[in-house]
Design a protein around this motif. Structure first.
Motif, short mmCIF file in Angstrom:
data_model
loop_
_atom_site.label_atom_id
_atom_site.label_comp_id
_atom_site.label_asym_id
_atom_site.label_seq_id
_atom_site.Cartn_x
_atom_site.Cartn_y
_atom_site.Cartn_z
N GLN A 85 20.83 24.36 34.01
CA GLN A 85 22.02 23.57 34.24
C GLN A 85 21.64 22.11 34.53
O GLN A 85 20.66 21.86 35.23
CB GLN A 85 22.77 24.12 35.46
N VAL A 86 22.41 21.19 34.05
CA VAL A 86 22.23 19.79 34.40
C VAL A 86 22.81 19.59 35.80
O VAL A 86 23.99 19.83 36.04
CB VAL A 86 22.93 18.85 33.41
N HIS A 87 21.96 19.16 36.73
CA HIS A 87 22.34 19.10 38.14
C HIS A 87 23.19 17.88 38.44
O HIS A 87 22.79 16.73 38.20
CB HIS A 87 21.07 19.07 38.99
N ASN A 88 24.40 18.13 38.95
CA ASN A 88 25.32 17.06 39.38
C ASN A 88 25.52 15.99 38.31
O ASN A 88 25.62 14.80 38.63
CB ASN A 88 24.83 16.44 40.69
N LYS A 90 18.10 24.21 37.70
CA LYS A 90 18.76 23.00 37.25
C LYS A 90 17.74 21.98 36.77
O LYS A 90 16.56 22.04 37.12
CB LYS A 90 19.60 22.41 38.39
N ILE A 91 18.21 21.06 35.96
CA ILE A 91 17.45 19.89 35.56
C ILE A 91 17.95 18.73 36.40
O ILE A 91 19.13 18.39 36.37
CB ILE A 91 17.63 19.59 34.06
N TRP A 92 17.04 18.15 37.17
CA TRP A 92 17.43 17.11 38.11
C TRP A 92 16.45 15.95 38.02
O TRP A 92 15.45 15.88 38.73
CB TRP A 92 17.47 17.66 39.53
N ALA A 135 18.83 26.91 21.18
CA ALA A 135 18.68 27.28 19.77
C ALA A 135 17.28 27.80 19.47
O ALA A 135 17.09 28.66 18.60
CB ALA A 135 19.01 26.08 18.89
N GLU A 136 16.28 27.29 20.20
CA GLU A 136 14.89 27.71 20.02
C GLU A 136 14.56 28.99 20.77
O GLU A 136 13.44 29.52 20.65
CB GLU A 136 13.95 26.61 20.52
N GLY A 137 15.49 29.50 21.57
CA GLY A 137 15.24 30.70 22.36
C GLY A 137 14.47 30.46 23.64
O GLY A 137 13.95 31.40 24.25
N ARG A 138 14.41 29.20 24.09
CA ARG A 138 13.67 28.88 25.31
C ARG A 138 14.52 29.02 26.57
O ARG A 138 13.99 28.94 27.68
CB ARG A 138 13.10 27.46 25.21
N VAL A 139 15.80 29.21 26.41
CA VAL A 139 16.71 29.48 27.51
C VAL A 139 17.88 30.25 26.92
O VAL A 139 18.25 30.05 25.76
CB VAL A 139 17.16 28.19 28.21
N ARG A 140 18.47 31.13 27.73
CA ARG A 140 19.56 31.97 27.21
C ARG A 140 20.92 31.29 27.32
O ARG A 140 21.76 31.43 26.43
CB ARG A 140 19.57 33.30 27.95
N TYR A 141 21.16 30.61 28.43
CA TYR A 141 22.45 29.97 28.68
C TYR A 141 22.23 28.56 29.20
O TYR A 141 21.20 28.27 29.84
CB TYR A 141 23.26 30.76 29.73
N ILE A 142 23.22 27.70 28.97
CA ILE A 142 23.14 26.32 29.45
C ILE A 142 24.45 25.95 30.15
O ILE A 142 25.50 26.53 29.89
CB ILE A 142 22.84 25.32 28.32
N GLY A 143 24.33 24.99 31.05
CA GLY A 143 25.52 24.59 31.79
C GLY A 143 25.34 23.26 32.49
O GLY A 143 24.37 22.52 32.26
N ILE A 144 26.28 22.96 33.35
CA ILE A 144 26.30 21.68 34.06
C ILE A 144 26.93 21.93 35.43
O ILE A 144 27.75 22.84 35.58
CB ILE A 144 27.08 20.63 33.25
N THR A 145 26.54 21.14 36.43
CA THR A 145 27.01 21.41 37.78
C THR A 145 27.58 20.18 38.45
O THR A 145 27.29 19.03 38.09
CB THR A 145 25.88 21.94 38.68
#
Length: 310
Positions: free
Chosen positions: A147-150, A118-120, A166-176
């Motif tokens: 994932q964006v944390h909380n 996550k990104i926190w 889009a740059e290929g630096r992560v495969r999936y993104i999300g939020i929590t």
């Protein structure tokens, strides 16, 4: 006896790092057939992941204690032997990322996992920096899921995560979110943003997500990771001394861990549940939920009714 010992353990220890004896690992191949191994597709790509993953909140935050790091490595080994792949962490979780990295190094397992963190940070400009730090701590090339944390500074972080994808630096993104908080705001994000994943709290007692979030995830084609499947252990403290219902085997349930987890992963919107544990034998119980029969809709209602009446 194992059920009672799990309950005593959960009641007696609290939430700090734990020093426990290392139990012998069971055989790597479960008795259930391969056809009964439960995987779920990620709607945005069709890629499949096992329905039971591993959380690391508190449980892997053991600092530099080598004994505890080695013990957590055995927990991860048991998880991988049972064909688990999804490992979830966060910078919020103290030393957990470093412990994961050390365990992956020792097991040579970097290519056997679906890595999720996550990104926190409240600073919306620190997304890339924090992701880079987490990559280093895990010892991997890139994350499968960020994932964006909380929902913390989610607008800024999500914009950067979309660019990183889009740059290929992560495969999936999300939020929590967790603990049942901020569901209305999460629903608004799900309705408007191109998310691959959401993470939320859902279990046999905390069922608010059934009202809007889980149906919305199916409608929008968003994968769902479920956190706090045991309410931080409180479900065991509350119910472990109670008998399973007489019809439990008909729903594919052999112990309380399977009861709680199979209730969750049998919901058609759920992709993966991420229980956390410090003990190998508990990991083996958790992973047992990934095999065998799952409850149908009628049995799920019976499960929810049963625990409410206890």
């Amino acid at each position: 006896m194992l059920e009672l010992s799990r309950r005593r353990f959960l009641i007696g220890v609290g939430l700090s790092g734990l020093v426990v004896a290392s139990p012998r690992l069971l055989a790597a191949t479960p008795s259930s057939s391969e056809q009964d191994f439960h995987v779920r597709p990620i709607p945005s790509t069709g890629e499949s992941v096992p329905a039971i993953g591993m959380g690391t909140w508190i449980t892997f935050n053991v600092g530099s204690d080598q004994y505890l790091i080695d013990q957590r490595t055995r927990v991860l080994e048991a998880f991988l032997e049972r064909k688990g792949t999804v490992i979830d962490c966060s910078p919020m979780y103290g030393s957990s990322a470093d412990v994961i990295g050390a365990a992956l190094d020792k097991l040579g397992a970097h290519d056997r996992i679906f890595s999720a963190t996550k990104i926190w940070t409240s600073n919306g400009s620190e997304t890339r920096e924090q992701a880079t730090t987490s990559v280093r701590r895990w010892g991997i090339e890139r994350f499968d899921l960020l994932q964006v944390h909380n929902l913390l500074a989610w607008q800024e972080h999500l914009a950067t995560l979309k660019a990183m994808k889009a740059e290929g630096r992560v495969r999936y993104i999300g939020i929590t979110t967790s603990h049942g908080r901020r569901h209305r705001e999460l629903a608004r994000v799900m309705e408007t943003e191109p998310l691959d994943f959401v993470q939320l709290t859902y279990n046999v007692l905390d069922r608010e997500a059934e009202e809007r979030l889980l149906p919305l995830a199916r409608e929008r084609g968003i994968a769902v990771i479920v956190n706090r499947p045991f309410q931080g252990g409180s479900l065991f403290r509350r119910f472990q001394s109670e008998p399973l219902p007489p019809w439990a085997s008909e729903a594919g349930v052999g112990n309380w861990a399977e009861f709680f987890l199979k209730f969750i992963i049998s919901h058609p919107a759920v992709t993966c549940a991420i229980p956390a544990t410090t003990r190998v034998e508990h990991m083996q119980e958790n992973m047992g939920a990934m095999y065998g029969q799952l409850p149908d809709a009628r049995q799920r209602r019976m499960m929810a009714d049963y625990v409410r009446q206890l």
